[in-house]
Design an enzyme around this catalytic site. Structure first.
Site, PDB file in Angstrom:
ATOM      1  N   CYS A   2       0.860  -1.177   0.000  1.00  0.00           N
ATOM      2  CA  CYS A   2       0.000   0.000   0.000  1.00  0.00           C
ATOM      3  C   CYS A   2       0.901   1.233   0.000  1.00  0.00           C
ATOM      4  O   CYS A   2       1.964   1.250   0.604  1.00  0.00           O
ATOM      5  CB  CYS A   2      -0.937   0.094   1.186  1.00  0.00           C
ATOM      6  N   ARG A  27       3.699  -0.210  -5.023  1.00  0.00           N
ATOM      7  CA  ARG A  27       3.464  -0.758  -3.683  1.00  0.00           C
ATOM      8  C   ARG A  27       2.111  -1.463  -3.577  1.00  0.00           C
ATOM      9  O   ARG A  27       1.806  -2.085  -2.557  1.00  0.00           O
ATOM     10  CB  ARG A  27       3.513   0.361  -2.643  1.00  0.00           C
ATOM     11  N   TRP A  73      -2.919  -2.599  -1.724  1.00  0.00           N
ATOM     12  CA  TRP A  73      -2.635  -4.010  -1.999  1.00  0.00           C
ATOM     13  C   TRP A  73      -3.408  -4.783  -0.935  1.00  0.00           C
ATOM     14  O   TRP A  73      -3.103  -4.685   0.257  1.00  0.00           O
ATOM     15  CB  TRP A  73      -1.137  -4.282  -1.896  1.00  0.00           C
ATOM     16  N   ASN A  98      -1.452   1.880   5.988  1.00  0.00           N
ATOM     17  CA  ASN A  98      -0.619   0.822   5.425  1.00  0.00           C
ATOM     18  C   ASN A  98      -0.204  -0.056   6.592  1.00  0.00           C
ATOM     19  O   ASN A  98       0.225   0.449   7.620  1.00  0.00           O
ATOM     20  CB  ASN A  98       0.606   1.480   4.758  1.00  0.00           C
ATOM     21  N   GLY A  99      -0.347  -1.376   6.473  1.00  0.00           N
ATOM     22  CA  GLY A  99       0.014  -2.272   7.569  1.00  0.00           C
ATOM     23  C   GLY A  99      -1.163  -3.167   7.912  1.00  0.00           C
ATOM     24  O   GLY A  99      -2.104  -3.300   7.121  1.00  0.00           O
ATOM     25  N   GLU A 480      15.719 -18.570  -9.434  1.00  0.00           N
ATOM     26  CA  GLU A 480      15.364 -17.185  -9.722  1.00  0.00           C
ATOM     27  C   GLU A 480      14.689 -17.088 -11.099  1.00  0.00           C
ATOM     28  O   GLU A 480      13.718 -16.347 -11.272  1.00  0.00           O
ATOM     29  CB  GLU A 480      16.633 -16.312  -9.640  1.00  0.00           C
ATOM     30  N   LYS A 484      10.956 -15.599 -11.729  1.00  0.00           N
ATOM     31  CA  LYS A 484      10.685 -14.491 -12.660  1.00  0.00           C
ATOM     32  C   LYS A 484       9.577 -14.890 -13.622  1.00  0.00           C
ATOM     33  O   LYS A 484       8.648 -14.130 -13.869  1.00  0.00           O
ATOM     34  CB  LYS A 484      11.924 -14.126 -13.491  1.00  0.00           C
ATOM     35  N   GLU A 487       6.105 -15.096 -11.874  1.00  0.00           N
ATOM     36  CA  GLU A 487       5.491 -13.876 -11.337  1.00  0.00           C
ATOM     37  C   GLU A 487       5.012 -12.913 -12.410  1.00  0.00           C
ATOM     38  O   GLU A 487       4.041 -12.203 -12.189  1.00  0.00           O
ATOM     39  CB  GLU A 487       6.373 -13.187 -10.293  1.00  0.00           C
ATOM     40  N   HIS A 503      14.534 -38.205  -8.799  1.00  0.00           N
ATOM     41  CA  HIS A 503      13.919 -38.553  -7.509  1.00  0.00           C
ATOM     42  C   HIS A 503      12.451 -38.123  -7.456  1.00  0.00           C
ATOM     43  O   HIS A 503      11.883 -38.020  -6.378  1.00  0.00           O
ATOM     44  CB  HIS A 503      14.711 -37.921  -6.358  1.00  0.00           C
ATOM     45  N   LYS A 602       5.482  -4.338  -4.833  1.00  0.00           N
ATOM     46  CA  LYS A 602       6.945  -4.270  -4.797  1.00  0.00           C
ATOM     47  C   LYS A 602       7.494  -4.393  -3.386  1.00  0.00           C
ATOM     48  O   LYS A 602       8.466  -5.089  -3.148  1.00  0.00           O
ATOM     49  CB  LYS A 602       7.378  -2.942  -5.423  1.00  0.00           C
TER      50      LYS A 602
HETATM   51  C1  F6R Z   1      10.580 -11.056  -6.924  1.00  0.00           C
HETATM   52  C2  F6R Z   1      10.665 -10.058  -5.885  1.00  0.00           C
HETATM   53  C3  F6R Z   1      10.374 -10.479  -4.496  1.00  0.00           C
HETATM   54  C4  F6R Z   1      11.313  -9.739  -3.520  1.00  0.00           C
HETATM   55  C5  F6R Z   1      10.904 -10.061  -2.076  1.00  0.00           C
HETATM   56  C6  F6R Z   1      11.865  -9.419  -1.076  1.00  0.00           C
HETATM   57  O1  F6R Z   1      10.899 -10.525  -8.177  1.00  0.00           O
HETATM   58  O2  F6R Z   1      10.952  -8.921  -6.143  1.00  0.00           O
HETATM   59  O3  F6R Z   1      10.469 -11.852  -4.341  1.00  0.00           O
HETATM   60  O4  F6R Z   1      12.621 -10.141  -3.766  1.00  0.00           O
HETATM   61  O5  F6R Z   1       9.614  -9.588  -1.844  1.00  0.00           O
HETATM   62  O6  F6R Z   1      11.899  -8.035  -1.228  1.00  0.00           O
HETATM   63  P1  F6R Z   1      13.103  -7.185  -0.675  1.00  0.00           P
HETATM   64  O7  F6R Z   1      14.315  -7.568  -1.437  1.00  0.00           O
HETATM   65  O8  F6R Z   1      12.697  -5.760  -0.903  1.00  0.00           O
HETATM   66  O9  F6R Z   1      13.233  -7.514   0.779  1.00  0.00           O
END
Ligand code: F6R
Length: 607
Positions: A2, A27, A73, A98-99, A480, A484, A487, A503, A602
């Site tokens: 948020c 956010r 969010w 927010n929270g 990773e 990617k 998501e 396995h 984010k």
């Molecule tokens: C994936 C992504 C998330 C963040 C995770 C941690 O692309 O961006 O998995 O890596 O939410 O976020 P930070 O690094 O800000 O603690």
């Protein structure tokens, strides 16, 4: 999660709020709202969907000198207009939050048993609680009393119909900053929302409250004592929020990686050596006494931790554990005396990582804490003993790209410094420094695969599932890559250590299953080749990202993409690049919202 923006000004604030929300959309972007005071009344506008949906309903002549706004969010209650903020109590108090208010049901039962709530949110209950206390108190006291009842985390901005010059704000566990202007003052979840109006910011401490008018800012600690908090100048530049001609922030950020890596090593490698001073003076506390390393992180940052574990143990001989923060914080630990903790976080505000850090600081067997972080003013960066900033620049795309590669580079610098008391000799240090310095050019060449990968995506984007395989220090890269892809393209992708295939996962391999392999020319190459033969034998389609010396050739079953990734410890960073591009191009073909994928945000500032 948020985003909050608010402003009190001598001028009209409506555009400031709307523009601020657009910058905070990363956010959260499932609904948005705004409340202003006009003619001694609160007027609020809310809309489900992106901020543009909200701005389309704001009348051109809407004007006010004071207002609060929010992009959401969803945590409690689905995305909808009713659940969007601001929440308003009796047309008297409006709040954005927010929270998470963990005890909102108890508060509702205790104070408002018979009130029918208009939303499903925890935040609405807080609006009513503040209004309840405001009946007999000024608004600052009312907010203070209400927050004493609250368990959980919050950043809030409150408007009171009877006080049209001040916004009351408070934070605990969720970020909130005050922007200091000339004839205006501002509030936001982060500095990007306000950088067009000011570069002077006050970072509120946990538990702080403040009253903010166009001409005055008064800050109070959790006991309502008046306190001073320093005004800091931000280095964020005006252009950092723009796409610079790229179609999406994510693509821009992928292509920024050579420069971001360069910025992260700049001034930290001197004559092929990394000085311990990069960790600041507090490093003296732990540098000579630490025995083991424990890394805490979430998501992509956790994948950086997994690769760092390989590096710590292989290059420096330092025992290292990598932990998912949300798991770490709820289990009992047997901590070895002399444990050095490293928190990795792009945003520096991730609730699980921050909370794990706070637990660590209470435990006597930890000798010190280091943050690897992209946001210098963030909570994690401020609360660790030492901070190694990744100079990636703002990362706006929800899917982390340049933050990941710069985290890895910062981790390598850290391993060099920490490893000098262990197995990192001058010779190894020199070689690692040389590898880091050639990395930007190597990333640039790897980015040349872009068009080839765009072509591959035409086939790949039709798939519903994908398997990613890697071994050793390249397994975190495969993980990773799978993260990617899922998501942003919503293709279900899983990563396995290639040796694990037989396995269990081999059972799902058939002609419809694309299998992506990360194939460096290293000691396990022959083992990996055997694993890939197992896939071929089951009719699985292979897409192999291989070092050009690894000896793979394309045929009717496998397509090979060659990378110039000499056999050295930084090679995994190079293999990250094509997997980012694969996810991006699949998402483009599928028409998803690349920079703001569904259900995500984010900065994950809630549990
Ligand atoms: C994936 C992504 C998330 C963040 C995770 C941690 O692309 O961006 O998995 O890596 O939410 O976020 P930070 O690094 O800000 O603690």
């Amino acid at each position: 999660m948020c985003g909050i923006v608010a402003a009190a000004s001598q001028n009209n604030v409506v555009n400031i709020l709307a523009d601020g929300l657009k910058h905070l959309e990363y956010r959260g972007y499932d609904s948005a709202g705004i409340a202003v005071i006009e003619n001694e009344n609160i007027h609020s506008y809310k809309k489900e969907g992106h901020v543009s949906e909200l701005t389309s309903i704001l009348g051109k002549d809407l004007a006010s000198n004071i207002g609060i706004a929010h992009t959401r969010w969803a945590t409690h209650g689905k995305p909808s207009e009713a659940n969007a903020h601001p929440h308003i109590s009796e047309n008297s108090i409006a709040i954005v939050h927010n929270g998470i208010i963990e005890n909102y049901i108890e508060i509702k039962e205790k104070f408002f048993k018979n009130i029918k709530l208009e939303s499903e949110t925890d935040s609405e209950v807080l609006a009513h609680l503040i209004n309840f206390y405001a009946k007999d108190n000024n608004i600052l006291d009312a907010v203070h009393s209400a927050l004493k009842e609250v368990k959980g985390s919050y950043a809030i901005a409150v408007l009171d119909k009877n006080n049209s010059s001040e916004i009351i704000v408070a934070r605990h566990g969720s970020p909130l900053i005050i922007g200091v202007g000339e004839d205006s003052n501002f509030i936001a979840s982060d500095a990007h929302a306000l950088i067009e109006h000011t570069n002077q910011f006050i970072y509120l401490d946990d538990g702080d409250m403040a009253s903010v008018s166009s001409s005055e800012i008064n800050i109070f600690d959790k006991d309502k004592n008046s306190v001073n908090r320093e005004i800091k100048k931000s280095n964020i530049s005006l252009g950092s929020n723009s796409k610079n001609g790229f179609e999406h922030f994510m693509l821009k950020e992928i292509f920024e990686q050579p420069e971001a890596v360069k910025a992260t090593i700049q001034d930290r490698i001197i004559n092929n050596s990394v000085p311990k001073e990069i960790l600041g003076p507090s490093a003296e506390k732990y540098l000579d006494g630490f025995k083991v390393v424990q890394i805490i992180a979430c998501g992509t940052s956790y994948h950086a931790a997994l690769l760092a574990k390989h590096w710590f143990e292989k290059l420096a001989g330092i025992p290292c554990q990598a932990e998912i923060a949300s798991e770490f914080r709820y289990r009992k630990h047997a901590v070895q005396p002399g444990t050095l903790s490293i928190c990795i976080s792009q945003s520096g505000e991730t609730a699980d990582t921050l909370s794990a850090l706070r637990q660590i600081k209470e435990e006597k067997n930890y000798i010190g804490t280091i943050a690897i972080c992209n946001v210098p003013e963030s909570s994690i960066a401020r609360e660790c003993d030492s901070t190694l900033i990744t100079h990636a620049g703002p990362e706006i795309g929800v899917a982390s790209t340049k933050a990941f590669t710069t985290q890895l580079v910062a981790l390598m610098l850290l391993i060099i410094v920490l490893g000098k008391n262990f197995e990192i000799s001058e010779e190894i240090e020199k070689s690692l420094c040389e590898q880091l310095q050639t990395l930007p050019e190597k990333i640039k060449s790897t980015l040349d695969l872009d068009q080839e990968i765009a072509e591959l995506s035409k086939i790949f984007s039709n798939k519903e599932h994908a398997l990613f395989l890697g071994r050793g220090s390249h397994f975190p890269i495969a993980r990773e890559g799978a993260l990617k892809l899922k998501e942003i393209s919503y293709i279900h992708a899983e990563a396995y250590a290639a040796g694990e295939l037989k396995h269990g996962p081999l059972a799902i391999v058939d002609e419809n299953m694309p299998v992506v392999a990360v194939a460096p020319n290293n000691v396990v190459l022959e083992k990996l080749k055997s694993n890939l033969e197992e896939v071929k034998a089951r009719g699985g389609k292979l897409y192999i990202f291989a070092d050009k010396k690894a000896g793979f050739k394309s045929d009717e079953i496998s397509q090979v993409f060659e990378i110039d990734a000499p056999l050295n410890p930084v090679a995994p960073i190079l293999f990250t690049i094509p997997l980012q591009l694969l996810a991006y191009h699949c998402a483009i073909i599928k028409g998803t919202n690349v920079d703001m994928p569904r259900n995500l945000a984010k900065s994950v500032t809630v549990e």
